[in-house]
Design a protein around this motif. Structure first.
Motif, PDB file in Angstrom:
ATOM      1  N   HIS A 174     -13.470 -38.028  20.853  1.00  0.00           N
ATOM      2  CA  HIS A 174     -12.035 -37.921  21.118  1.00  0.00           C
ATOM      3  C   HIS A 174     -11.507 -36.492  21.074  1.00  0.00           C
ATOM      4  CE1 HIS A 174     -12.427 -42.179  19.848  1.00  0.00           C
ATOM      5  NE2 HIS A 174     -11.660 -42.332  20.897  1.00  0.00           N
ATOM      6  N   ARG A 175     -12.367 -35.556  20.747  1.00  0.00           N
ATOM      7  CA  ARG A 175     -11.928 -34.172  20.582  1.00  0.00           C
ATOM      8  C   ARG A 175     -11.323 -33.590  21.857  1.00  0.00           C
ATOM      9  NH1 ARG A 175     -16.049 -31.460  17.260  1.00  0.00           N
ATOM     10  NH2 ARG A 175     -14.951 -32.586  15.662  1.00  0.00           N
ATOM     11  N   THR A 176     -11.901 -33.883  23.006  1.00  0.00           N
ATOM     12  CA  THR A 176     -11.390 -33.355  24.272  1.00  0.00           C
ATOM     13  C   THR A 176      -9.976 -33.845  24.547  1.00  0.00           C
ATOM     14  OG1 THR A 176     -13.623 -33.239  25.175  1.00  0.00           O
ATOM     15  CG2 THR A 176     -11.819 -33.192  26.757  1.00  0.00           C
ATOM     16  N   GLU A 177      -9.716 -35.110  24.278  1.00  0.00           N
ATOM     17  CA  GLU A 177      -8.378 -35.661  24.507  1.00  0.00           C
ATOM     18  C   GLU A 177      -7.345 -35.001  23.587  1.00  0.00           C
ATOM     19  OE1 GLU A 177      -6.107 -39.982  24.767  1.00  0.00           O
ATOM     20  OE2 GLU A 177      -8.206 -39.921  24.152  1.00  0.00           O
ATOM     21  N   VAL A 178      -7.716 -34.781  22.331  1.00  0.00           N
ATOM     22  CA  VAL A 178      -6.811 -34.102  21.395  1.00  0.00           C
ATOM     23  C   VAL A 178      -6.533 -32.682  21.879  1.00  0.00           C
ATOM     24  CG1 VAL A 178      -6.599 -33.162  19.063  1.00  0.00           C
ATOM     25  CG2 VAL A 178      -7.441 -35.493  19.389  1.00  0.00           C
ATOM     26  N   LEU A 179      -7.578 -31.988  22.288  1.00  0.00           N
ATOM     27  CA  LEU A 179      -7.400 -30.608  22.758  1.00  0.00           C
ATOM     28  C   LEU A 179      -6.521 -30.529  24.004  1.00  0.00           C
ATOM     29  CD1 LEU A 179     -10.985 -29.212  22.101  1.00  0.00           C
ATOM     30  CD2 LEU A 179      -8.874 -28.697  20.835  1.00  0.00           C
ATOM     31  N   ALA A 217       7.595 -34.615  19.738  1.00  0.00           N
ATOM     32  CA  ALA A 217       6.824 -35.231  20.825  1.00  0.00           C
ATOM     33  C   ALA A 217       5.327 -35.030  20.623  1.00  0.00           C
ATOM     34  CB  ALA A 217       7.274 -34.660  22.170  1.00  0.00           C
ATOM     35  N   ALA A 218       4.930 -33.836  20.195  1.00  0.00           N
ATOM     36  CA  ALA A 218       3.512 -33.563  19.958  1.00  0.00           C
ATOM     37  C   ALA A 218       2.969 -34.445  18.832  1.00  0.00           C
ATOM     38  CB  ALA A 218       3.310 -32.088  19.627  1.00  0.00           C
ATOM     39  N   VAL A 219       3.721 -34.553  17.745  1.00  0.00           N
ATOM     40  CA  VAL A 219       3.285 -35.385  16.617  1.00  0.00           C
ATOM     41  C   VAL A 219       3.171 -36.839  17.069  1.00  0.00           C
ATOM     42  CG1 VAL A 219       3.921 -36.259  14.339  1.00  0.00           C
ATOM     43  CG2 VAL A 219       4.187 -33.828  14.848  1.00  0.00           C
ATOM     44  N   ASN A 220       4.128 -37.309  17.860  1.00  0.00           N
ATOM     45  CA  ASN A 220       4.095 -38.697  18.340  1.00  0.00           C
ATOM     46  C   ASN A 220       2.883 -38.963  19.222  1.00  0.00           C
ATOM     47  OD1 ASN A 220       6.406 -39.452  16.966  1.00  0.00           O
ATOM     48  ND2 ASN A 220       7.756 -39.007  18.683  1.00  0.00           N
ATOM     49  N   LEU A 268       1.645 -27.924  11.349  1.00  0.00           N
ATOM     50  CA  LEU A 268       0.191 -27.986  11.249  1.00  0.00           C
ATOM     51  C   LEU A 268      -0.163 -29.460  11.107  1.00  0.00           C
ATOM     52  CD1 LEU A 268      -0.566 -25.143   8.664  1.00  0.00           C
ATOM     53  CD2 LEU A 268      -0.951 -25.078  11.131  1.00  0.00           C
ATOM     54  N   ILE A 269      -1.113 -29.926  11.928  1.00  0.00           N
ATOM     55  CA  ILE A 269      -1.516 -31.327  11.910  1.00  0.00           C
ATOM     56  C   ILE A 269      -3.024 -31.387  11.692  1.00  0.00           C
ATOM     57  CG2 ILE A 269      -1.539 -33.507  13.187  1.00  0.00           C
ATOM     58  CD1 ILE A 269       0.673 -32.213  15.000  1.00  0.00           C
ATOM     59  N   LYS A 270      -3.427 -32.065  10.623  1.00  0.00           N
ATOM     60  CA  LYS A 270      -4.854 -32.259  10.352  1.00  0.00           C
ATOM     61  C   LYS A 270      -5.232 -33.654  10.831  1.00  0.00           C
ATOM     62  CE  LYS A 270      -6.452 -31.008   6.351  1.00  0.00           C
ATOM     63  NZ  LYS A 270      -6.833 -31.023   4.905  1.00  0.00           N
ATOM     64  N   LEU A 271      -6.219 -33.699  11.720  1.00  0.00           N
ATOM     65  CA  LEU A 271      -6.645 -34.955  12.335  1.00  0.00           C
ATOM     66  C   LEU A 271      -8.092 -35.245  12.004  1.00  0.00           C
ATOM     67  CD1 LEU A 271      -5.192 -33.740  15.645  1.00  0.00           C
ATOM     68  CD2 LEU A 271      -4.467 -35.917  14.723  1.00  0.00           C
ATOM     69  N   LEU A 272      -8.382 -36.512  11.798  1.00  0.00           N
ATOM     70  CA  LEU A 272      -9.762 -36.975  11.680  1.00  0.00           C
ATOM     71  C   LEU A 272     -10.182 -37.332  13.103  1.00  0.00           C
ATOM     72  CD1 LEU A 272     -11.972 -37.587   9.605  1.00  0.00           C
ATOM     73  CD2 LEU A 272     -11.103 -39.920   9.508  1.00  0.00           C
ATOM     74  N   VAL A 273     -11.075 -36.532  13.693  1.00  0.00           N
ATOM     75  CA  VAL A 273     -11.419 -36.697  15.108  1.00  0.00           C
ATOM     76  C   VAL A 273     -12.925 -36.603  15.297  1.00  0.00           C
ATOM     77  CG1 VAL A 273     -11.080 -35.782  17.431  1.00  0.00           C
ATOM     78  CG2 VAL A 273      -9.246 -35.609  15.773  1.00  0.00           C
ATOM     79  N   ALA A 289      -0.277 -39.124  17.172  1.00  0.00           N
ATOM     80  CA  ALA A 289      -0.296 -40.224  16.190  1.00  0.00           C
ATOM     81  C   ALA A 289      -1.274 -41.327  16.568  1.00  0.00           C
ATOM     82  CB  ALA A 289       1.107 -40.797  16.014  1.00  0.00           C
ATOM     83  N   LYS A 290      -1.711 -41.391  17.828  1.00  0.00           N
ATOM     84  CA  LYS A 290      -2.682 -42.427  18.187  1.00  0.00           C
ATOM     85  C   LYS A 290      -4.076 -42.117  17.638  1.00  0.00           C
ATOM     86  CE  LYS A 290      -3.988 -40.895  22.832  1.00  0.00           C
ATOM     87  NZ  LYS A 290      -3.974 -41.275  24.229  1.00  0.00           N
TER      88      LYS A 290
END
Length: 181
Positions: free
Chosen positions: A117-122, A153-156, A108-113, A159-160
């Motif tokens: 930038h939401r579309t790129e994360v999705l 790989a997903a976490v990496n 589970l990854i909690k991101l401040l988005v 990470a941006k």
């Protein structure tokens, strides 16, 4: 005798490179207090580190399944398996490889988005067959599962963006075919 022939006590020989392998063990144990402590003591005495640990009650509540990801010197692995099998509350202990089993993890990854930038994360999450499990105005929590390399790989890639926190399960393993786990 000249001082050049006397070895200096502050100069240490270069250490031998550690050969460390990662292994996944599956154990079927009695569901009793103290079992986990006794199993962990076996790994500690042999110099193995527990990288991941998942314990859950089996279909029969008298027993639990333990999946232990460990790392250490390969020559000690067979001794660890034998010592674990000798423990009174251990029914069986097997090593599993990618060839003979299915091994998965979940993160589970909690991101401040921000909305920008939401579309790129999705898109990244979709690429890894993940899903959004919480969506707020300024943050989101995504869930990704798979083998360790896929999760890494997903976490990496994520990470941006600003990762607030991650929670990662240990490995779970199941033997392929009709073999016992």
């Amino acid at each position: 005798m000249s001082s050049r022939n006397i070895p200096s006590s502050d100069v240490k020989p270069s250490p031998k490179p550690d050969i460390v392998n990662v292994h996944t063990l599956s154990m079927f144990v009695a569901n009793k207090p103290g079992v986990l402590g006794r199993v962990c003591a076996v790994f500690s005495r042999r110099g193995f580190n527990i990288d991941s640990l998942v314990v859950s009650q089996g279909r029969d509540p008298r027993y639990s399944r333990m999946t232990v990801g460990i790392s250490g010197h390969p020559e000690g692995l067979s001794q660890i398996i034998l010592q674990c099998r000798k423990l009174i509350d251990v029914i069986h202990c097997f090593e599993h490889t990618d060839r003979d089993s299915v091994v998965k993890e979940m993160v589970l990854i909690k991101l401040l988005v921000s909305a920008d930038h939401r579309t790129e994360v999705l898109q990244i999450v979709e690429h890894f067959n993940g899903k959004t499990v919480d969506l707020q105005e300024q943050s989101m929590i995504v869930m990704i599962s798979g083998n360790s390399d896929k999760v890494d790989a997903a976490v990496n890639l994520l990470a941006k963006f600003e990762i607030i926190e991650t929670v990662r399960t240990g490995k779970v393993v199941m033997a392929r075919g009709t073999a016992e786990t």
